[in-house]
Design an enzyme around this catalytic site. Structure first.
Site, PDB file in Angstrom:
ATOM      1  N   LEU A   1      24.261  -3.806  24.205  1.00 10.79           N
ATOM      2  CA  LEU A   1      23.872  -2.383  24.539  1.00 10.79           C
ATOM      3  C   LEU A   1      22.217  -2.169  24.633  1.00 10.79           C
ATOM      4  CD1 LEU A   1      24.815   0.622  24.894  1.00 10.79           C
ATOM      5  CD2 LEU A   1      25.072   0.700  22.359  1.00 10.79           C
TER       6      LEU A   1
ATOM      7  N   GLU B   1      23.759  -1.120  14.522  1.00 10.56           N
ATOM      8  CA  GLU B   1      25.124  -0.448  14.745  1.00 10.56           C
ATOM      9  C   GLU B   1      24.865   1.151  14.400  1.00 10.56           C
ATOM     10  OE1 GLU B   1      28.617  -2.144  13.868  1.00 10.56           O
ATOM     11  OE2 GLU B   1      28.111  -3.975  14.276  1.00 10.56           O
TER      12      GLU B   1
HETATM   13  C1  LIG Z   1      19.250  -8.801  14.008  1.00 13.73           C
HETATM   14  C2  LIG Z   1      19.670  -7.707  14.986  1.00 13.73           C
HETATM   15  C3  LIG Z   1      20.936  -7.915  15.525  1.00 13.73           C
HETATM   16  C4  LIG Z   1      21.331  -6.868  16.622  1.00 13.73           C
HETATM   17  N1  LIG Z   1      22.611  -7.073  17.258  1.00 13.73           N
HETATM   18  C5  LIG Z   1      22.681  -6.185  18.249  1.00 13.73           C
HETATM   19  C6  LIG Z   1      23.798  -6.630  19.380  1.00 13.73           C
HETATM   20  O1  LIG Z   1      24.714  -7.351  19.109  1.00 13.73           O
HETATM   21  N2  LIG Z   1      24.053  -5.744  20.178  1.00 13.73           N
HETATM   22  C7  LIG Z   1      23.316  -4.718  20.702  1.00 13.73           C
HETATM   23  O2  LIG Z   1      23.552  -3.988  21.625  1.00 13.73           O
HETATM   24  N3  LIG Z   1      22.096  -4.387  19.925  1.00 13.73           N
HETATM   25  C8  LIG Z   1      21.879  -5.232  18.703  1.00 13.73           C
HETATM   26  N4  LIG Z   1      20.699  -4.930  17.833  1.00 13.73           N
HETATM   27  C9  LIG Z   1      19.717  -3.591  18.243  1.00 13.73           C
HETATM   28  C10 LIG Z   1      20.086  -2.568  17.078  1.00 13.73           C
HETATM   29  O3  LIG Z   1      21.262  -2.139  17.340  1.00 13.73           O
HETATM   30  C11 LIG Z   1      19.155  -1.711  17.288  1.00 13.73           C
HETATM   31  O4  LIG Z   1      17.931  -2.480  16.406  1.00 13.73           O
HETATM   32  C12 LIG Z   1      19.283  -0.537  16.417  1.00 13.73           C
HETATM   33  O5  LIG Z   1      20.165   0.258  17.504  1.00 13.73           O
HETATM   34  C13 LIG Z   1      17.918   0.591  16.354  1.00 13.73           C
HETATM   35  O6  LIG Z   1      17.205   0.512  17.606  1.00 13.73           O
HETATM   36  P1  LIG Z   1      15.855   0.157  17.663  1.00 13.73           P
HETATM   37  O7  LIG Z   1      15.445  -1.065  16.937  1.00 13.73           O
HETATM   38  O8  LIG Z   1      15.281  -0.007  19.171  1.00 13.73           O
HETATM   39  O9  LIG Z   1      14.773   1.182  16.864  1.00 13.73           O
HETATM   40  P2  LIG Z   1      14.584   2.796  17.426  1.00 13.73           P
HETATM   41  O10 LIG Z   1      15.562   3.260  18.117  1.00 13.73           O
HETATM   42  O11 LIG Z   1      13.333   2.527  18.181  1.00 13.73           O
HETATM   43  O12 LIG Z   1      14.297   3.637  16.110  1.00 13.73           O
HETATM   44  C14 LIG Z   1      13.194   3.068  15.353  1.00 13.73           C
HETATM   45  C15 LIG Z   1      13.220   4.091  14.155  1.00 13.73           C
HETATM   46  O13 LIG Z   1      12.985   5.563  14.466  1.00 13.73           O
HETATM   47  C16 LIG Z   1      14.113   6.254  14.137  1.00 13.73           C
HETATM   48  N5  LIG Z   1      14.754   7.049  15.107  1.00 13.73           N
HETATM   49  C17 LIG Z   1      14.969   6.990  16.357  1.00 13.73           C
HETATM   50  N6  LIG Z   1      15.105   8.142  17.106  1.00 13.73           N
HETATM   51  C18 LIG Z   1      15.033   9.142  16.060  1.00 13.73           C
HETATM   52  C19 LIG Z   1      15.317  10.603  16.247  1.00 13.73           C
HETATM   53  N7  LIG Z   1      15.641  11.157  17.179  1.00 13.73           N
HETATM   54  N8  LIG Z   1      15.331  11.169  15.008  1.00 13.73           N
HETATM   55  C20 LIG Z   1      14.967  10.546  13.756  1.00 13.73           C
HETATM   56  N9  LIG Z   1      14.606   9.416  13.658  1.00 13.73           N
HETATM   57  C21 LIG Z   1      14.723   8.637  14.871  1.00 13.73           C
HETATM   58  C22 LIG Z   1      15.112   5.246  13.743  1.00 13.73           C
HETATM   59  O14 LIG Z   1      16.270   5.685  12.750  1.00 13.73           O
HETATM   60  C23 LIG Z   1      14.453   3.962  13.301  1.00 13.73           C
HETATM   61  O15 LIG Z   1      14.234   4.112  11.922  1.00 13.73           O
HETATM   62  C24 LIG Z   1      20.613  -5.788  16.932  1.00 13.73           C
HETATM   63  C25 LIG Z   1      18.952  -5.761  16.094  1.00 13.73           C
HETATM   64  C26 LIG Z   1      18.934  -6.684  15.262  1.00 13.73           C
HETATM   65  C27 LIG Z   1      17.420  -6.728  14.576  1.00 13.73           C
END
Ligand SMILES: Cc1cc2nc3c(=O)[nH]c(=O)nc-3n(C[C@H](O)[C@H](O)[C@H](O)COP(=O)(O)OP(=O)(O)OC[C@H]3O[C@@H](n4cnc5c(N)ncnc54)[C@H](O)[C@@H]3O)c2cc1C
Length: 659
Positions: A221, A467
């Site tokens: 995703l 997640e």
């Molecule tokens: C080890 C690892 C394994 C993973 N495995 C998978 C996988 O198998 N499949 C998959 O699809 N993804 C996977 N992911 C991705 C993971 O799901 C995302 O990292 C997660 O959804 C958060 O997205 P981001 O890191 O881009 O953070 P962002 O969305 O950029 O968020 C950054 C910060 O801002 C906050 N934030 C964002 N928007 C808002 C808002 N509107 N209001 C208030 N706060 C906000 C968030 O809470 C967070 O604290 C993985 C990530 C890691 C690190």
């Protein structure tokens, strides 16, 4: 082999199949949300429910009928109801006991071999150092059937219910979260979409090899510009003119199992014609993508802080020809598929992390009981005792939530998304605190690699991020709750239009509000539900729910649609909701133990009473704060401090030394 061997019993298999309706119920579950875009959607719906005055029919009978209809579809979810200041007990009392004799027996036969495997075969430190799960461990897990725990037995899996699955992942979580993510990314999210939304052909084609672990699955995703805001993905799939396939292009990042998977659940934008306007619009569709289709490649394993044993990689899709029959669910229905997969897997995270906590608590106990300082074993000191007690309470709450949610799901509940989100938030934060305190109790020893706890702390950090980050899930919990409370207010507004036709309802609602305002009970009670020895805790919970319902209404009336932008408020509302749900799950579980005169009943009573008393205080404090003028000023300050720090590119105040 061990797990699968036991499954071969036809009696057990048929008992597993009797649970199919629960899964179908889950399929009907409509989307939870992780993206704020959707949170906005929910929030605006909630606000509309308060503000929309146009929907009320002028005809009195129609209004009354509408209200009656709303009453009929009342939610059974405890969490949904607590936002309305109501208590719905059917999903929380008594504590779910969903396994029949046969299922319990089956599970007992699995627990031993599974624990033995993790104690004797798997080496978490070696996996961590190698940054991959050792080959013989992978093979052993495949032999055991650990890759297909919830795949029906006739498709080669173990056919476990959610509750049975929870019990096994708890063992995995206790021993090795890196292995846990390898298994979880495969079956909790990787191919869960096929289980939940796959058609018979897709299930028959893919599940047997996935269940044995011959094929590994991944869930794709996240993209570089699309994390929490999952709906903004750019990967696209264009339908071919012949209609036989889609051409998939794009890239995904941080995909667990991305470098080792053969089967991917991929979310992509598909251009679709809007039936009403005729305009072309992009909608998300879920696809089953085989690596063998060609055009699927991946990057090197990411270097990470924790869960190093699990493979995380970028995955690229370049002109991948995906047959049309690989669409998972409906074309354009991919967002719902994604949210359902995540929603359905959250209890598993709570179960795994309750196992993690059990493991580290044992380590802390072992150290505290044997370490002498100042002439005494350190467990005799109050500072250590408080840590131990709090660790035990956090584990008790998490475990209770995990099995409450899995039990509800197995009983066919369709509305559990707030509860599931709460269990994920609570578990990931509790496990972090418990492990951190374990290190503190162990002192310098806890900091040493050999003690094996620093790895757990590193592994745990990601659980508050993936997640659905806990921050976004808090918004989800609060906004979902506001939406439901808003609907109730709307029905009240409708009733007000016809006061004579709805006199009974209005009188009781007005009396309820007057009593709440005066700090009096509104007639809600948990008596008869909780064990008599826990009546006082029950009363505290009821009081907190009454005041919570009142403040939710006040906030809705105050902010209306703008509640969506009040994140300082929403966070505190979610915190209250989490505490309230935690209160009720432990009340339920401890009541069951007391009723059954369980040997640990008095201990559980103490865990419960202590938790409920403190949680009640926290909730009341939060409510007081939200109602106060101080909160407005504090939120204003926080906003301004943050803005200044951002503008300055870091802290604003000069160094105290002046240079
Ligand atoms: C080890 C690892 C394994 C993973 N495995 C998978 C996988 O198998 N499949 C998959 O699809 N993804 C996977 N992911 C991705 C993971 O799901 C995302 O990292 C997660 O959804 C958060 O997205 P981001 O890191 O881009 O953070 P962002 O969305 O950029 O968020 C950054 C910060 O801002 C906050 N934030 C964002 N928007 C808002 C808002 N509107 N209001 C208030 N706060 C906000 C968030 O809470 C967070 O604290 C993985 C990530 C890691 C690190």
């Amino acid at each position: 082999m061990l797990l699968r061997k036991v499954t071969q019993s036809p009696a057990i298999c048929s008992s597993v199949f009797r649970l199919q309706p629960a899964i179908t119920g889950v399929q009907r579950q409509t989307g939870a949300l992780v993206a704020v875009r959707n949170a906005r959607f929910y929030a605006s719906q909630a606000a509309e429910a308060v503000l929309d005055k146009n929907v009320v029919g002028s005809d009195a009978t129609t209004t009354a009928e509408k209200i009656d209809k709303m009453a009929i579809v009342e939610s059974k979810s405890f969490a949904v109801n607590m936002f309305k200041g109501q208590i719905s007990t059917s999903q929380v009392f008594p504590f779910p006991s969903v396994l029949n004799e046969e299922q319990s027996q089956f599970l007992k036969e699995l627990v031993g071999p599974c624990s033995k495997f993790f104690e004797e075969v798997n080496d978490p430190m070696k996996n961590d150092a190698l940054e991959k799960v050792e080959e013989h461990t992978m093979e052993g897990l495949k032999e055991m059937g650990a890759f297909g725990l919830q795949v029906p037995a006739d498709l080669g899996g173990v056919g476990l219910t959610n509750t049975q699955y929870a019990r096994l992942v708890e063992i995995v979580g206790m021993h090795d979260l890196g292995v846990g993510i390898t298994l979880g990314a495969h079956q909790s999210i990787g191919f869960k979409g096929i289980l939940l939304f796959g058609n018979p052909q897709q299930k028959e084609k893919y599940l047997p090899k996935l269940a044995t672990g011959e094929h590994i699955a991944a869930f794709c995703l996240t993209e570089p510009a699309s994390g929490s805001d999952a709906a903004s993905i750019k990967t696209n799939a264009v339908h071919s003119p012949c209609g036989k396939y889609y051409t998939l292009n794009g890239s995904k990042i941080w995909i667990s199992n991305g470098g080792i998977a053969e089967i991917f659940t991929v979310f992509a934008k598909t251009p679709m014609k809007d039936e009403k306007t005729g305009e072309m619009k992009d909608k998300i569709t879920a696809f089953i993508v085989e690596r063998s289709f060609g055009g699927v490649t991946h990057g090197p394993p990411e270097k990470k802080m924790g869960i190093k044993a699990s493979n995380t990689a970028e995955v690229y899709f370049e002109n991948v020809r995906v047959p049309a029959e690989c669409v998972l669910g409906e074309v354009g229905g991919g967002f719902k598929v994604a949210m359902n997969i995540l929603n359905n897997g959250r209890f598993g995270m709570a179960a795994a992390l309750s196992g993690t906590m059990k493991g580290v608590i044992s380590k802390a106990v072992d150290h505290a009981a044997n370490r002498t300082q100042f002439g005494n074993k350190i467990h005799n000191y109050g500072a250590i005792q408080e840590k131990m007690a709090r660790m035990a309470m956090l584990q008790y709450v998490t475990e209770s939530m995990a099995y409450m949610v899995s039990g509800n799901m197995d009983s066919g509940a369709t509305e559990f998304q707030i509860e599931a989100a709460i269990s994920k938030i609570f578990a990931s934060e509790a496990a972090w605190l418990v492990t951190d305190e374990c290190i503190q109790i162990m002192g310098g020893m806890g900091f040493m690699k050999d003690a094996g706890v620093e790895r757990v702390l590193r592994d745990l950090r990601i659980f508050r991020i993936f997640e659905g980050t806990n921050d976004i899930l808090r918004l989800f919990v609060a906004l979902n709750g506001f939406q439901n409370a808003g609907n109730q207010l709307k029905s009240l507004q409708k009733a007000l239009k016809n006061p004579f036709g709805n006199a009974g309802m209005l009188t009781s609602e007005i009396t309820k509000r007057a009593k709440r305002k005066a700090g009096l009970g509104t007639g809600l009670t948990l008596q008869g539900m909780v064990h008599p020895e826990l009546n006082h805790s029950g009363e505290l919970t009821v009081k907190a729910i009454e005041q919570f319902g009142a403040v939710i209404e006040e906030l809705l009336l105050k902010h209306g649609k703008r509640i969506i932008d009040e994140q300082f408020v929403l966070k505190r509302v979610a915190d209250c909701a989490i505490d309230l749900y935690a209160m009720v799950v432990v009340l339920s579980r401890a009541s069951r133990s007391l009723s059954q005169a369980h040997p640990s009943a008095q201990h559980e009573k103490m865990l419960c009473e202590t938790w409920v008393t403190e949680a009640h205080e926290r909730v009341m404090q939060d409510i007081k704060f939200l109602r106060s003028g101080t909160s407005k000023q504090i939120f204003k300050n926080l906003r301004a401090i943050s803005a200044a720090v951002v503008e300055n590119g870091g802290v604003v105040s000069p160094h105290p030394l002046g240079f």
